[in-house]
Design an enzyme around this catalytic site. Sequence first.
Site, PDB file in Angstrom:
ATOM      1  N   ASP A  10      -3.263  -4.754  -6.928  1.00  0.00           N
ATOM      2  CA  ASP A  10      -2.591  -3.853  -7.200  1.00  0.00           C
ATOM      3  C   ASP A  10      -2.593  -2.821  -6.008  1.00  0.00           C
ATOM      4  O   ASP A  10      -3.579  -2.938  -5.095  1.00  0.00           O
ATOM      5  CB  ASP A  10      -2.849  -3.308  -8.693  1.00  0.00           C
ATOM      6  CG  ASP A  10      -2.079  -1.903  -9.008  1.00  0.00           C
ATOM      7  OD1 ASP A  10      -1.001  -1.732  -8.703  1.00  0.00           O
ATOM      8  OD2 ASP A  10      -2.547  -0.883  -9.361  1.00  0.00           O
ATOM      9  N   SER A  11      -1.919  -1.976  -5.946  1.00  0.00           N
ATOM     10  CA  SER A  11      -1.767  -0.874  -5.008  1.00  0.00           C
ATOM     11  C   SER A  11      -3.219  -0.172  -4.900  1.00  0.00           C
ATOM     12  O   SER A  11      -3.509   0.697  -4.395  1.00  0.00           O
ATOM     13  CB  SER A  11      -0.601  -0.025  -5.118  1.00  0.00           C
ATOM     14  OG  SER A  11      -0.420   0.359  -6.486  1.00  0.00           O
ATOM     15  N   TYR A  42       2.193   2.685  -3.431  1.00  0.00           N
ATOM     16  CA  TYR A  42       3.014   1.920  -2.833  1.00  0.00           C
ATOM     17  C   TYR A  42       4.584   2.168  -3.355  1.00  0.00           C
ATOM     18  O   TYR A  42       5.556   2.038  -2.572  1.00  0.00           O
ATOM     19  CB  TYR A  42       3.190   0.303  -3.334  1.00  0.00           C
ATOM     20  CG  TYR A  42       1.980  -0.456  -2.802  1.00  0.00           C
ATOM     21  CD1 TYR A  42       1.106  -0.015  -2.035  1.00  0.00           C
ATOM     22  CD2 TYR A  42       1.899  -1.908  -2.746  1.00  0.00           C
ATOM     23  CE1 TYR A  42      -0.157  -0.674  -1.457  1.00  0.00           C
ATOM     24  CE2 TYR A  42       0.823  -2.437  -2.199  1.00  0.00           C
ATOM     25  CZ  TYR A  42      -0.147  -2.090  -1.746  1.00  0.00           C
ATOM     26  OH  TYR A  42      -1.252  -2.785  -1.058  1.00  0.00           O
ATOM     27  N   GLY A  43       4.660   2.737  -4.626  1.00  0.00           N
ATOM     28  CA  GLY A  43       5.964   3.041  -5.023  1.00  0.00           C
ATOM     29  C   GLY A  43       6.996   4.108  -4.378  1.00  0.00           C
ATOM     30  O   GLY A  43       7.985   4.163  -4.621  1.00  0.00           O
ATOM     31  N   CYS A  73       1.343  -5.309 -10.363  1.00  0.00           N
ATOM     32  CA  CYS A  73       1.819  -4.004  -9.824  1.00  0.00           C
ATOM     33  C   CYS A  73       3.439  -4.109 -10.028  1.00  0.00           C
ATOM     34  O   CYS A  73       3.859  -5.236  -9.456  1.00  0.00           O
ATOM     35  CB  CYS A  73       1.431  -3.977  -8.312  1.00  0.00           C
ATOM     36  SG  CYS A  73       2.302  -2.713  -7.495  1.00  0.00           S
ATOM     37  N   THR A  75       5.594  -2.140  -8.789  1.00  0.00           N
ATOM     38  CA  THR A  75       6.406  -2.161  -7.606  1.00  0.00           C
ATOM     39  C   THR A  75       6.468  -3.162  -6.748  1.00  0.00           C
ATOM     40  O   THR A  75       7.324  -3.689  -6.090  1.00  0.00           O
ATOM     41  CB  THR A  75       5.742  -0.984  -6.677  1.00  0.00           C
ATOM     42  OG1 THR A  75       5.698   0.166  -7.691  1.00  0.00           O
ATOM     43  CG2 THR A  75       6.357  -0.673  -5.458  1.00  0.00           C
ATOM     44  N   GLU A 151      -4.182   9.240 -11.936  1.00  0.00           N
ATOM     45  CA  GLU A 151      -5.249   9.110 -10.938  1.00  0.00           C
ATOM     46  C   GLU A 151      -6.177  10.503 -10.732  1.00  0.00           C
ATOM     47  O   GLU A 151      -7.053  10.198 -10.465  1.00  0.00           O
ATOM     48  CB  GLU A 151      -4.538   8.692  -9.480  1.00  0.00           C
ATOM     49  CG  GLU A 151      -3.569   7.429  -9.590  1.00  0.00           C
ATOM     50  CD  GLU A 151      -4.482   6.272  -8.746  1.00  0.00           C
ATOM     51  OE1 GLU A 151      -5.263   6.765  -7.779  1.00  0.00           O
ATOM     52  OE2 GLU A 151      -4.383   5.133  -9.126  1.00  0.00           O
ATOM     53  N   CYS A 185       5.077   0.050 -14.803  1.00  0.00           N
ATOM     54  CA  CYS A 185       4.005   0.172 -13.768  1.00  0.00           C
ATOM     55  C   CYS A 185       2.752  -0.025 -14.845  1.00  0.00           C
ATOM     56  O   CYS A 185       2.626   0.547 -15.455  1.00  0.00           O
ATOM     57  CB  CYS A 185       4.164   1.725 -13.386  1.00  0.00           C
ATOM     58  SG  CYS A 185       2.751   2.296 -12.366  1.00  0.00           S
ATOM     59  N   THR A 186       1.859  -0.468 -13.708  1.00  0.00           N
ATOM     60  CA  THR A 186       0.515  -0.858 -14.530  1.00  0.00           C
ATOM     61  C   THR A 186      -0.416   0.319 -14.772  1.00  0.00           C
ATOM     62  O   THR A 186      -1.651   0.019 -15.342  1.00  0.00           O
ATOM     63  CB  THR A 186      -0.223  -2.101 -13.797  1.00  0.00           C
ATOM     64  OG1 THR A 186      -0.163  -1.840 -12.376  1.00  0.00           O
ATOM     65  CG2 THR A 186       0.556  -3.446 -13.930  1.00  0.00           C
ATOM     66  N   HIS A 187      -0.068   1.516 -14.301  1.00  0.00           N
ATOM     67  CA  HIS A 187      -0.748   2.680 -14.416  1.00  0.00           C
ATOM     68  C   HIS A 187      -0.538   3.285 -15.810  1.00  0.00           C
ATOM     69  O   HIS A 187      -1.231   3.890 -16.425  1.00  0.00           O
ATOM     70  CB  HIS A 187      -0.639   3.782 -13.494  1.00  0.00           C
ATOM     71  CG  HIS A 187      -1.143   3.537 -12.087  1.00  0.00           C
ATOM     72  ND1 HIS A 187      -1.068   2.606 -11.171  1.00  0.00           N
ATOM     73  CD2 HIS A 187      -2.303   4.306 -11.791  1.00  0.00           C
ATOM     74  CE1 HIS A 187      -1.696   2.873 -10.194  1.00  0.00           C
ATOM     75  NE2 HIS A 187      -2.559   3.957 -10.458  1.00  0.00           N
TER      76      HIS A 187
HETATM   77  N1  DGL Z   1       0.437   0.264 -10.037  1.00  0.00           N
HETATM   78  C1  DGL Z   1       1.624   0.485  -9.461  1.00  0.00           C
HETATM   79  C2  DGL Z   1       2.730  -0.281 -10.145  1.00  0.00           C
HETATM   80  O1  DGL Z   1       2.401  -1.037 -11.081  1.00  0.00           O
HETATM   81  C3  DGL Z   1       1.824   1.813  -9.245  1.00  0.00           C
HETATM   82  C4  DGL Z   1       1.193   2.525  -8.185  1.00  0.00           C
HETATM   83  C5  DGL Z   1       1.860   2.899  -7.027  1.00  0.00           C
HETATM   84  O2  DGL Z   1       2.939   3.587  -6.876  1.00  0.00           O
HETATM   85  O3  DGL Z   1       1.478   1.934  -6.004  1.00  0.00           O
HETATM   86  O4  DGL Z   1       3.847  -0.066  -9.704  1.00  0.00           O
END
Ligand code: DGL
Length: 270
Positions: A10-11, A42-43, A73, A75, A151, A185-187
Site C-alpha cells: 500500500d502507499s 498516492y491519492g 490500495c 488508488t 494518519e 480506500c484501505t485507510h
Molecule cells: N490506502 C490508500 C488507498 O487505498 C490511500 C492513501 C493514499 O492516498 O495513498 O487509496
Amino acid sequence: MNNAPIGVFDSGLGGLTAVRELRNVLPNENIIYFGDTGRVPYGTRSNSTIKRYAMQDAKFLLKHKVKMIIAACGTVSSVATNLKNDLPVPYTGVVSPTCFAAAKATKNKKIGVIGTSATIHSHSYRDMLKKFDSDIEVIEQDCPLFVPLVESGFIDKDDEVVRLVIERYMNHIKGAGVDTVILGCTHYPIIKEAISCVMGEEVTLIDSGKETAIYAAKILKENNLLTGRTYKGESEFYVSDTPDGFESVAGVFLGENVSHSVEQINIELY
Ligand code: DGL
C-alpha cells in the site's frame, strides 16, 4: 501447495486493514508487507507517478519470492490497471472484489463510493459496479481529508472533528438514499464506526480490505497455491520512511498489538 509468502503493498499503512483480514481468512500463510510511508499519499499524485510507484512496490515484493501480490490500495488498484499483465505471479487489486460484494449487498441499487481523489476521478468502482449490474446507480465522492485524519490518529467516532469532516463529505451520498457504501480506500475501515454513525446503521459499509482478502484466498485455492503449513504464519513489515512509531500506528490498523520488527528499505532501488 506453496509455502512462499503472500506479498501485500500500500502507499502507507492503510493496507494493513487487508492484512488483518488476510490473517483471519488464511491464518497459516506468511505475509510480506510493504508500506510506502516515504511517498504516501498516492491519492493526490498523477497517474504516471502512481503507476511507477506501484511497479517499484511490486518489484520489491517479487524480490522476496512472493507467490501472489495484493495491491491493498484503492488508488493503485484504480490507476495502475495494467500491473496485472506485468507480473509473473497472480495479482489482485481491491476494486473488483469490493464491487462484487457491494453489488450483492445492495437492495435498492443505489451505492455510494468514497475514496481518494485519484480513485474517484478514475471512476474505477463506478465502471466495475456497472459491469456487475448496469441498473446500479453510483454516487461518488472523494474524501481527501480522511487519510490525513486517520494518519493523525483522529479516528474516534465521538470526536467532533471526525464527525464534522465525515458529515461534510457524506451528506451528498446520504441525501441520495444509498443503502450501501463502498469504503474505496484501505485507510477508511479505521473510521468505519464513525462513518456508520453518520450514515445510519441501516446502510451497509463494504470494507475493501476485507473483500480483497476473501478474494485472494479464492485465487490461491484455485491455483493450488495455499500453504501446507498447519501452524500460524508470520508477517514481515517493510516501510520506505523511518519505522519510528510503526508499532503503535500499525497496531491500530491491524487491530492487535504489534511486536514484529519493521525494516526501512530504499524503494527507489527497485
Ligand atoms: N490506502 C490508500 C488507498 O487505498 C490511500 C492513501 C493514499 O492516498 O495513498 O487509496
